[in-house]
Write a protein that holds these residues in place. Structure first.
Motif, PDB file in Angstrom:
ATOM      1  N   ARG A  72       2.686   1.237  -2.153  1.00 46.37           N
ATOM      2  CA  ARG A  72       4.108   0.968  -1.930  1.00 46.37           C
ATOM      3  C   ARG A  72       4.984   1.920  -2.751  1.00 46.37           C
ATOM      4  O   ARG A  72       6.085   2.251  -2.359  1.00 46.37           O
ATOM      5  N   ALA A  73       4.472   2.404  -3.906  1.00 43.15           N
ATOM      6  CA  ALA A  73       5.275   3.250  -4.792  1.00 43.15           C
ATOM      7  C   ALA A  73       5.301   4.712  -4.356  1.00 43.15           C
ATOM      8  O   ALA A  73       6.356   5.334  -4.343  1.00 43.15           O
ATOM      9  N   CYS A  74       4.138   5.281  -3.998  1.00 41.26           N
ATOM     10  CA  CYS A  74       4.099   6.718  -3.694  1.00 41.26           C
ATOM     11  C   CYS A  74       3.748   7.029  -2.241  1.00 41.26           C
ATOM     12  O   CYS A  74       3.845   8.168  -1.820  1.00 41.26           O
ATOM     13  N   GLY A  75       3.316   6.036  -1.471  1.00 38.88           N
ATOM     14  CA  GLY A  75       3.046   6.236  -0.058  1.00 38.88           C
ATOM     15  C   GLY A  75       1.646   6.712   0.287  1.00 38.88           C
ATOM     16  O   GLY A  75       1.332   6.877   1.463  1.00 38.88           O
ATOM     17  N   THR A  76       0.793   6.921  -0.709  1.00 36.84           N
ATOM     18  CA  THR A  76      -0.563   7.401  -0.428  1.00 36.84           C
ATOM     19  C   THR A  76      -1.289   6.449   0.511  1.00 36.84           C
ATOM     20  O   THR A  76      -1.356   5.244   0.265  1.00 36.84           O
ATOM     21  N   GLN A  77      -1.866   6.987   1.582  1.00 36.32           N
ATOM     22  CA  GLN A  77      -2.681   6.187   2.490  1.00 36.32           C
ATOM     23  C   GLN A  77      -4.001   5.869   1.798  1.00 36.32           C
ATOM     24  O   GLN A  77      -4.645   6.759   1.216  1.00 36.32           O
ATOM     25  N   LEU A  78      -4.429   4.608   1.858  1.00 35.08           N
ATOM     26  CA  LEU A  78      -5.651   4.183   1.181  1.00 35.08           C
ATOM     27  C   LEU A  78      -6.695   3.613   2.133  1.00 35.08           C
ATOM     28  O   LEU A  78      -7.881   3.886   1.956  1.00 35.08           O
ATOM     29  N   THR A  79      -6.293   2.810   3.120  1.00 35.94           N
ATOM     30  CA  THR A  79      -7.277   2.143   3.968  1.00 35.94           C
ATOM     31  C   THR A  79      -6.919   2.190   5.445  1.00 35.94           C
ATOM     32  O   THR A  79      -5.764   2.317   5.832  1.00 35.94           O
ATOM     33  N   PHE A  80      -7.963   2.032   6.230  1.00 40.24           N
ATOM     34  CA  PHE A  80      -7.899   1.816   7.679  1.00 40.24           C
ATOM     35  C   PHE A  80      -8.759   0.573   7.888  1.00 40.24           C
ATOM     36  O   PHE A  80      -9.944   0.583   7.555  1.00 40.24           O
ATOM     37  N   GLU A  81      -8.164  -0.502   8.382  1.00 40.28           N
ATOM     38  CA  GLU A  81      -8.880  -1.777   8.491  1.00 40.28           C
ATOM     39  C   GLU A  81      -8.862  -2.258   9.935  1.00 40.28           C
ATOM     40  O   GLU A  81      -7.840  -2.710  10.427  1.00 40.28           O
ATOM     41  N   ALA A  82     -10.010  -2.113  10.609  1.00 40.05           N
ATOM     42  CA  ALA A  82     -10.096  -2.500  12.019  1.00 40.05           C
ATOM     43  C   ALA A  82     -11.280  -3.415  12.294  1.00 40.05           C
ATOM     44  O   ALA A  82     -11.240  -4.217  13.217  1.00 40.05           O
TER      45      ALA A  82
END
Length: 150
Positions: A72-82
């Motif tokens: 939420r602070a820097c916008g880095t993408q961390l996960t893909f959850e499917a």
């Protein structure tokens, strides 16, 4: 095996207490937009083996089947959850992404037409002076606290 990773600013960190499998890249338009790149690159972990050691990712429901985690602070993408019970982690968010060479590609029909030519693009110098740059990015290892206290 225990591997660590996190976002650029250090607000969200994780540890994986298990094996990471199936490194791959996805060319779909949603992965392009979520990563801000030409494709998304992910590696799979069992959800119960991913421990959030600092903070928690915010989540965005990018489709009726996929939820994506990011800082939420820097916008880095961390996960893909499917897939239930599986968390696909962004390979670039790992502290050591080098061992996770992609072994598969998804959604090749959405691949940008010039992606296969990237290795032939000439190198060039940056147009600005990098002397004296101080990085505020979280280092690629665990820290007791972040940012460092003055």
């Amino acid at each position: 095996m225990s591997l660590t990773g996190g976002c650029q600013c250090g607000a969200v960190r994780y540890r994986v207490d298990g094996e990471l499998t199936g490194p791959g890249i996805c060319h779909c338009r949603m992965c392009q937009k979520a990563s801000g790149g030409f494709y998304g690159a992910y590696v799979s972990a069992k959800a119960h083996e991913v421990v959030w050691t600092r903070g928690e990712p915010a989540r965005f429901q990018s489709s009726n089947k996929v939820r994506r985690g990011f800082c939420r602070a820097c916008g880095t993408q961390l996960t893909f959850e499917a897939v239930p019970g599986v968390v696909d982690l962004a390979i670039g968010s790992l502290d050591d992404p080098a061992p996770f060479k992609p072994t598969g590609q998804f959604s090749r029909d959405a691949r940008l037409p010039w992606v296969d030519e990237l290795a032939t693009v000439p190198e060039r110098r940056l147009s600005y002076d990098t002397t004296g740059i101080v990085s505020y990015q979280h280092p690629d290892h665990e820290t007791q606290a972040w940012p460092p206290q003055a």
